[in-house]
Design a protein around this motif. Sequence first.
Motif, PDB file in Angstrom:
ATOM      1  N   ILE A  45      59.734 120.400 -45.411  1.00 19.46           N
ATOM      2  CA  ILE A  45      60.088 121.708 -44.846  1.00 19.46           C
ATOM      3  C   ILE A  45      59.715 121.757 -43.375  1.00 19.46           C
ATOM      4  O   ILE A  45      60.489 122.232 -42.541  1.00 19.46           O
ATOM      5  CB  ILE A  45      59.422 122.855 -45.639  1.00 19.46           C
ATOM      6  N   VAL A  46      58.531 121.247 -43.044  1.00 24.49           N
ATOM      7  CA  VAL A  46      58.087 121.216 -41.644  1.00 24.49           C
ATOM      8  C   VAL A  46      58.999 120.297 -40.830  1.00 24.49           C
ATOM      9  O   VAL A  46      59.475 120.660 -39.751  1.00 24.49           O
ATOM     10  CB  VAL A  46      56.611 120.776 -41.537  1.00 24.49           C
ATOM     11  N   ALA A  47      59.257 119.090 -41.338  1.00 17.81           N
ATOM     12  CA  ALA A  47      60.062 118.111 -40.599  1.00 17.81           C
ATOM     13  C   ALA A  47      61.490 118.602 -40.379  1.00 17.81           C
ATOM     14  O   ALA A  47      62.076 118.371 -39.318  1.00 17.81           O
ATOM     15  CB  ALA A  47      60.076 116.774 -41.338  1.00 17.81           C
ATOM     16  N   LEU A  48      62.049 119.295 -41.370  1.00 17.41           N
ATOM     17  CA  LEU A  48      63.433 119.775 -41.272  1.00 17.41           C
ATOM     18  C   LEU A  48      63.524 121.150 -40.607  1.00 17.41           C
ATOM     19  O   LEU A  48      64.618 121.688 -40.452  1.00 17.41           O
ATOM     20  CB  LEU A  48      64.084 119.810 -42.659  1.00 17.41           C
ATOM     21  N   GLU A  49      62.378 121.720 -40.271  1.00 17.11           N
ATOM     22  CA  GLU A  49      62.304 122.992 -39.542  1.00 17.11           C
ATOM     23  C   GLU A  49      63.053 124.124 -40.232  1.00 17.11           C
ATOM     24  O   GLU A  49      63.974 124.714 -39.688  1.00 17.11           O
ATOM     25  CB  GLU A  49      62.811 122.804 -38.110  1.00 17.11           C
ATOM     26  N   GLY A  50      62.618 124.416 -41.461  1.00 19.19           N
ATOM     27  CA  GLY A  50      63.209 125.535 -42.184  1.00 19.19           C
ATOM     28  C   GLY A  50      64.578 125.221 -42.762  1.00 19.19           C
ATOM     29  O   GLY A  50      65.546 125.920 -42.494  1.00 19.19           O
ATOM     30  N   PRO A  51      64.680 124.190 -43.577  1.00 26.44           N
ATOM     31  CA  PRO A  51      65.975 123.761 -44.105  1.00 26.44           C
ATOM     32  C   PRO A  51      66.545 124.732 -45.135  1.00 26.44           C
ATOM     33  O   PRO A  51      65.810 125.533 -45.720  1.00 26.44           O
ATOM     34  CB  PRO A  51      65.635 122.436 -44.785  1.00 26.44           C
ATOM     35  N   THR A  52      67.852 124.616 -45.359  1.00 23.79           N
ATOM     36  CA  THR A  52      68.431 125.315 -46.502  1.00 23.79           C
ATOM     37  C   THR A  52      67.916 124.601 -47.752  1.00 23.79           C
ATOM     38  O   THR A  52      67.483 123.437 -47.689  1.00 23.79           O
ATOM     39  CB  THR A  52      69.973 125.273 -46.502  1.00 23.79           C
ATOM     40  N   LEU A  53      67.980 125.280 -48.873  1.00 22.90           N
ATOM     41  CA  LEU A  53      67.529 124.650 -50.108  1.00 22.90           C
ATOM     42  C   LEU A  53      68.383 123.421 -50.425  1.00 22.90           C
ATOM     43  O   LEU A  53      67.867 122.416 -50.912  1.00 22.90           O
ATOM     44  CB  LEU A  53      67.554 125.644 -51.263  1.00 22.90           C
ATOM     45  N   ARG A  54      69.664 123.478 -50.114  1.00 22.58           N
ATOM     46  CA  ARG A  54      70.542 122.330 -50.345  1.00 22.58           C
ATOM     47  C   ARG A  54      70.116 121.144 -49.469  1.00 22.58           C
ATOM     48  O   ARG A  54      70.054 120.008 -49.929  1.00 22.58           O
ATOM     49  CB  ARG A  54      71.996 122.711 -50.086  1.00 22.58           C
ATOM     50  N   GLN A  55      69.799 121.393 -48.194  1.00 19.34           N
ATOM     51  CA  GLN A  55      69.324 120.321 -47.311  1.00 19.34           C
ATOM     52  C   GLN A  55      68.008 119.739 -47.817  1.00 19.34           C
ATOM     53  O   GLN A  55      67.818 118.519 -47.812  1.00 19.34           O
ATOM     54  CB  GLN A  55      69.106 120.858 -45.888  1.00 19.34           C
ATOM     55  N   LEU A  56      67.113 120.616 -48.234  1.00 18.24           N
ATOM     56  CA  LEU A  56      65.812 120.186 -48.727  1.00 18.24           C
ATOM     57  C   LEU A  56      65.962 119.346 -49.993  1.00 18.24           C
ATOM     58  O   LEU A  56      65.339 118.284 -50.114  1.00 18.24           O
ATOM     59  CB  LEU A  56      64.917 121.403 -48.972  1.00 18.24           C
ATOM     60  N   MET A  62      66.589 115.439 -54.948  1.00 17.40           N
ATOM     61  CA  MET A  62      66.364 116.297 -56.123  1.00 17.40           C
ATOM     62  C   MET A  62      67.580 117.170 -56.326  1.00 17.40           C
ATOM     63  O   MET A  62      68.307 117.444 -55.375  1.00 17.40           O
ATOM     64  CB  MET A  62      65.173 117.240 -55.888  1.00 17.40           C
ATOM     65  N   ASP A  63      67.769 117.647 -57.550  1.00 23.09           N
ATOM     66  CA  ASP A  63      68.812 118.645 -57.729  1.00 23.09           C
ATOM     67  C   ASP A  63      68.216 120.022 -57.435  1.00 23.09           C
ATOM     68  O   ASP A  63      66.996 120.192 -57.386  1.00 23.09           O
ATOM     69  CB  ASP A  63      69.456 118.565 -59.118  1.00 23.09           C
ATOM     70  N   LEU A  64      69.090 120.987 -57.199  1.00 20.40           N
ATOM     71  CA  LEU A  64      68.633 122.322 -56.782  1.00 20.40           C
ATOM     72  C   LEU A  64      67.742 122.999 -57.813  1.00 20.40           C
ATOM     73  O   LEU A  64      66.782 123.684 -57.446  1.00 20.40           O
ATOM     74  CB  LEU A  64      69.833 123.210 -56.453  1.00 20.40           C
ATOM     75  N   SER A  65      68.034 122.809 -59.094  1.00 25.30           N
ATOM     76  CA  SER A  65      67.214 123.479 -60.112  1.00 25.30           C
ATOM     77  C   SER A  65      65.808 122.881 -60.152  1.00 25.30           C
ATOM     78  O   SER A  65      64.823 123.615 -60.295  1.00 25.30           O
ATOM     79  CB  SER A  65      67.880 123.423 -61.489  1.00 25.30           C
ATOM     80  N   ALA A  66      65.682 121.568 -60.000  1.00 22.40           N
ATOM     81  CA  ALA A  66      64.352 120.946 -59.962  1.00 22.40           C
ATOM     82  C   ALA A  66      63.595 121.399 -58.718  1.00 22.40           C
ATOM     83  O   ALA A  66      62.387 121.665 -58.778  1.00 22.40           O
ATOM     84  CB  ALA A  66      64.476 119.421 -59.988  1.00 22.40           C
ATOM     85  N   LEU A  67      64.301 121.512 -57.597  1.00 27.30           N
ATOM     86  CA  LEU A  67      63.665 121.995 -56.372  1.00 27.30           C
ATOM     87  C   LEU A  67      63.156 123.421 -56.567  1.00 27.30           C
ATOM     88  O   LEU A  67      62.027 123.736 -56.196  1.00 27.30           O
ATOM     89  CB  LEU A  67      64.637 121.939 -55.197  1.00 27.30           C
ATOM     90  N   GLY A  68      63.974 124.259 -57.166  1.00 28.38           N
ATOM     91  CA  GLY A  68      63.558 125.638 -57.416  1.00 28.38           C
ATOM     92  C   GLY A  68      62.303 125.700 -58.270  1.00 28.38           C
ATOM     93  O   GLY A  68      61.380 126.477 -57.991  1.00 28.38           O
ATOM     94  N   HIS A  69      62.251 124.861 -59.289  1.00 30.73           N
ATOM     95  CA  HIS A  69      61.076 124.800 -60.171  1.00 30.73           C
ATOM     96  C   HIS A  69      59.834 124.357 -59.390  1.00 30.73           C
ATOM     97  O   HIS A  69      58.744 124.881 -59.590  1.00 30.73           O
ATOM     98  CB  HIS A  69      61.357 123.835 -61.330  1.00 30.73           C
TER      99      HIS A  69
END
Length: 149
Positions: A45-56, A62-69
Amino acid sequence: MAAVDPNLCNNAVLRKATRRLGQFYDAAIAPSGLRATQFALLAEIVALEGPTLRQLAGALVMDLSALGHTLKPLARDGLVTITADPHDRRAKRALLTEAGMAKFNHARRLWLGAQRRFESTLGNERAAELRSVLGYIASESFTEAYLDG
């Protein structure tokens, strides 16, 4: 049926190594209250400077649901906020809060110690080679080559 030697399975050996290394980094970072996986997420998050969840999710493979978890406990603890993108209200962005940045900086100091120990044990050159190979395996170009093969 022929036996399979698990020590010849790239996936099995990599998973074993990942678990072992995760244990080392978890122990080093534990005084911060974070796990190594949480630290890696905050670092992205720091390196990408506030990424979208899709970018992150893409950066973390990771898939979006795993990221959300994975983000839920960090958001619950006030370390990360998820906000609507000001340019695209459908997209959400992950940002570290002030408390999240303080926690990240504390964990970063501990991580640096673990990183130094790893590199002195494995050797700087071998550690760099390892990161290079693993980075390639995690890349889209490797995925394309693997799927084309």
